[in-house]
Design an enzyme around this catalytic site. Structure first.
Site, PDB file in Angstrom:
ATOM      1  N   SER A  80       0.888  -1.314   0.041  1.00  0.00           N
ATOM      2  CA  SER A  80       0.012  -0.060   0.071  1.00  0.00           C
ATOM      3  C   SER A  80       0.877   1.233   0.132  1.00  0.00           C
ATOM      4  CB  SER A  80      -1.038  -0.101   1.252  1.00  0.00           C
ATOM      5  OG  SER A  80      -2.079   0.937   0.931  1.00  0.00           O
ATOM      6  N   ASP A 227      -5.965  -3.775  -2.029  1.00  0.00           N
ATOM      7  CA  ASP A 227      -4.900  -3.383  -1.168  1.00  0.00           C
ATOM      8  C   ASP A 227      -4.344  -4.652  -0.539  1.00  0.00           C
ATOM      9  OD1 ASP A 227      -3.552  -2.592   1.306  1.00  0.00           O
ATOM     10  OD2 ASP A 227      -4.548  -0.692   0.731  1.00  0.00           O
TER      11      ASP A 227
END
Length: 745
Positions: A80, A227
């Site tokens: 991320s 993610d």
């Protein structure tokens, strides 16, 4: 280990699924061709950077400390925000460059609710002006909202610019200045996905795709990627395994304890439940680290991109607290210089001259447009800004998203000479349904409220053509249908339209209502012209309408009328504004000239119209000038065709449409001061406003009437349009307190 992480390597010749064990990872890394560690290095040192949104800016402070103390990083893995910071560091960005980026306003354009107004097509700009910040519902497979809060456009362009020299389909992450991996989550297999090659913007985009915030990335081999923090937020296992790191430094972003979570709302419960899962996988990942740099970030949130300086300082201080553990990996001066020279020697020189273009997805019409838009770039060095500008045209109408990468087009030289543009269709539409409420309420006046609905079906009957149907329900009832037929790629079009209107009309005298009329219109027309750019359109329009003008109560407004009228007009529309509702800067002009003829109860009359506005940003202020002129050049025209004036931001101290006549002008000058900025991506902010207005109305049976006022209020530019609360004081005893939602009336 008590948990299992599966790694699916995207872009490799083979697919590796590991059990997360250290030994299995080491075997996979053997013979991978990773660069050797320089002389004097105590071990192969890797750093794992945790995800956390804006909190990940703390990683920059840690990296700054490491470089200042000559701690050489040989491998980088991130998830991320850790993937973004780690990827930029791995491609050669210095901590100083990362700091400059964190302190800039670059992230402002990452979090956008929709395509920027300035980059939208001419017709999408019309939608944004007429239905500001409408809720868009995709109707392709029944009513669906889009699958993410923010648009892909801003984040894709940010990543492409950030990794401009590392956007090749054949890129191997082992050959970066620092070998790199980033992690995403596959929603189909519920496994972690580790990228080791391919376009770096695409890999990082997958890793940062926070569910519900950014849309998933459709990867290769049917992967739907979000993610990586869901399964592997601190990828120490990737460092040990795929990258063969012998010593692992983990940067841990420490937030408040999950046990103390706020459970007072649905959002709070979901957020903390999501955090609980991440905390579990991070705790497991810490066990693989030799050194854990604990950065306390509980006083900030994942959206605090404006607090970059504080977050980076927190990272630097955390590294300083771990000084003793980190300095065991420090190099002497000679070793550091050799390390930096080797790292610099692996930096990419970028792509070569554009020789070939490929388009994937989107259909034949879209592919032709993309190739035509890229044609002027042939023979020039492939550059991020120029290529992004070229593919912005296919995205301007809203149906297609576009990303691009380079590829080896042959010809030698070692640099990629081809560009492949990947088009993706919105899975929810077209058609799209736009829903936008409008309300205008003022003291001693009639409250007007309407629900506006607009159906837009793009590329219907040909690429670039579209059907648009608009309905208004509430104070007035109307329907308009139009079919925009694009005749040539150069922008020539023809547009037939029909419409119906039923609305009450209130007549005023000395601030008192004296009559209520009811107007019904049925019209049909044809417009032809050319849309030159998203800023400029020139056209000619002919329209015929059947009008009924009846009296319900009171007296005034002339006799009952029933009959037809025809109108012929030439239009020029120029729009250089930055926003459809409240533009900080820009110029907008709409001018028409023609004639009304064969109108019931009216003489043939020339007709002119001019609307313009000019705004400029001045610090925290927006200064603006605007004006409207409508005129039949003092001809005798019946009441149904006359112009109106009055209401919020149209002589705000007067009643809505208080003045009716055949000739009018309105001039406005004002300043808006930003009191506060709304959260990132949710609008431009909250403003106080001070405005002077002057307007004059004339008709054959009444002398010219001049009105002036000063309006003061608060304006919020929000996702559902402008919300205004204010008051105005004018001459002749006129004063109003008013509230509006949506566009200004």
């Amino acid at each position: 280990m008590s948990w299992r992480t599966a790694a699916i390597v995207i872009g490799a010749a083979t697919m590796l699924t590991a059990a997360g064990g250290q030994e299995a990872g080491r075997t996979a890394a053997a013979g991978a061709g990773l660069p050797a560690v320089g002389p004097g290095s105590p071990a192969v040192v890797g750093i794992a950077l945790e995800g956390g949104g804006a909190l990940g800016l703390a990683h920059v402070g840690v990296l700054q400390w490491l470089e200042e103390h000559h701690v050489a990083i040989d491998r980088v893995a991130g998830t991320s925000m850790g993937a973004l910071v780690g990827g930029m560091y791995a491609t050669g960005a210095t901590p100083a460059e990362l700091r400059a980026l964190a302190l800039s306003d670059a992230f402002k354009n990452v979090f956008t609710l929709q395509t920027p107004y300035a980059e939208s097509s001419f017709r999408r700009r019309q939608d944004r002006r007429e239905l500001p910040q409408a809720i868009v519902v995709g109707m392709k497979h029944g009513p669906h909202l889009r699958n993410a809060l923010f648009s892909d456009r801003g984040v894709n362009e940010f990543l492409t610019r950030s990794f401009a020299h590392y956007n090749g389909e054949g890129l191997e992450f082992d050959r970066l200045p620092i070998p790199f991996r980033c992690v995403a989550t596959d929603l189909n297999t519920l496994e972690a996905v580790t990228f080791k090659g391919g376009p770096l913007p695409e890999a990082v985009r997958a890793s940062i795709s926070i569910p519900g915030v950014f849309s998933p990335v459709e990867g290769r081999d049917g992967h739907t990627l979000v993610d990586g923090g869901i399964l592997d937020n601190l990828p120490t296992d990737v460092l040990r395994g795929a990258l063969g790191a012998e010593r692992v430094i983990a940067v841990r972003l420490e937030t408040g304890p999950v046990a103390g979570a706020d459970t007072s709302s649905v959002v709070a419960v979901l957020n903390r439940a999501f955090s609980a899962g991440i905390e579990r996988n991070v705790a497991e990942s810490e066990r693989l680290a030799d050194v854990v740099v604990h950065v306390p970030v509980d006083q900030w949130t994942g959206m605090d991109y404006g607090k970059g300086a504080e977050l980076m300082e927190a990272g630097y201080e955390a590294a300083e607290r771990s000084r003793e553990a980190l300095l065991q990996y420090a190099l002497d001066e000679a070793g550091w210089k050799a390390y930096m020279a080797a790292r610099a020697g692996r930096r990419s020189g970028g792509a070569g001259l554009l020789r070939a273009v490929k388009v994937e997805g989107g259909g034949a019409g879209a592919a032709r447009e993309v190739k035509a838009d890229l044609k002027p770039l042939e023979g020039r060095t492939i550059a991020a800004d120029a290529t992004l500008k070229a593919i912005s045209l296919i995205q301007a109408n809203g149906e297609f998203g576009a990303t691009w990468a380079t590829f080896d087009a042959g010809g030698g030289g070692g640099a990629d000479a081809g560009v492949v543009v990947k088009l993706s269709k919105d899975p929810t539409g077209p058609p799209y349904l736009l829903i936008s409420p409008e309300v205008a309420a003022a003291t001693s006046n009639v409250t007007r409220g309407e629900m506006n609905l607009r159906l837009v079906d793009q590329n219907l009957g040909g690429f670039g053509s579209e059907l648009r149907a608009t309905g208004e329900l509430g104070y007035k009832t109307s329907f308009t249908g139009e079919y925009y037929r694009l005749l040539t790629p150069g922008g020539y079009f023809v547009e037939p339209r029909v419409g119906i209107l039923r609305t009450p009309v209130y007549l005023w005298a000395n601030q008192k209502r004296v009559a209520e009329r009811f107007q019904q219109n049925l019209d049909a027309g044809l417009e032809m012209g050319r849309t030159f750019t998203n800023h400029l359109q020139v056209s000619a329009e002919w329209r015929v309408e059947d009008t009924r003008w009846g009296l319900r109560t009171g007296t005034g407004g002339g006799p009952y009328l029933s009959g037809t009228a025809q109108t012929g007009l030439l239009h020029i529309n120029w729009d250089e504004a930055e926003s459809g509702a409240l533009s900080p800067r820009g110029f907008r002009l709409s001018a028409s000239a023609g004639a009304l003829y064969h109108g019931v109860g009216s003489s043939n009359a020339p007709e002119v119209s001019l609307v313009f506005s000019r705004t400029r940003a001045w610090g925290r202020n927006i200064v603006g000038l605007g004006g409207t002129v409508n005129s039949y050049l003092r001809s005798s025209v019946a009441d149904p065709y006359r112009f109106t004036l009055g209401g919020p931001m149209r002589l705000s101290a007067s009643s809505i449409d208080e003045y009716r006549g055949t000739d009018m002008y309105l001039a406005r000058a004002g300043v808006m001061h930003r009191i506060a900025a709304l959260p990132t991506g949710l609008g431009q902010g909250l403003y106080s406003t001070l405005m002077y207005e002057a307007g004059e109305m004339w008709s054959p049976e009444a002398r010219a009437l001049l009105r002036q006022d000063v309006a003061l209020g608060v304006v919020a530019n929000t996702p559902i349009g402008l919300v205004t609360f204010g008051g105005a004081v004018g001459d002749a005893g006129r004063r109003k307190v008013f509230v509006t939602l949506g566009r200004w009336f």
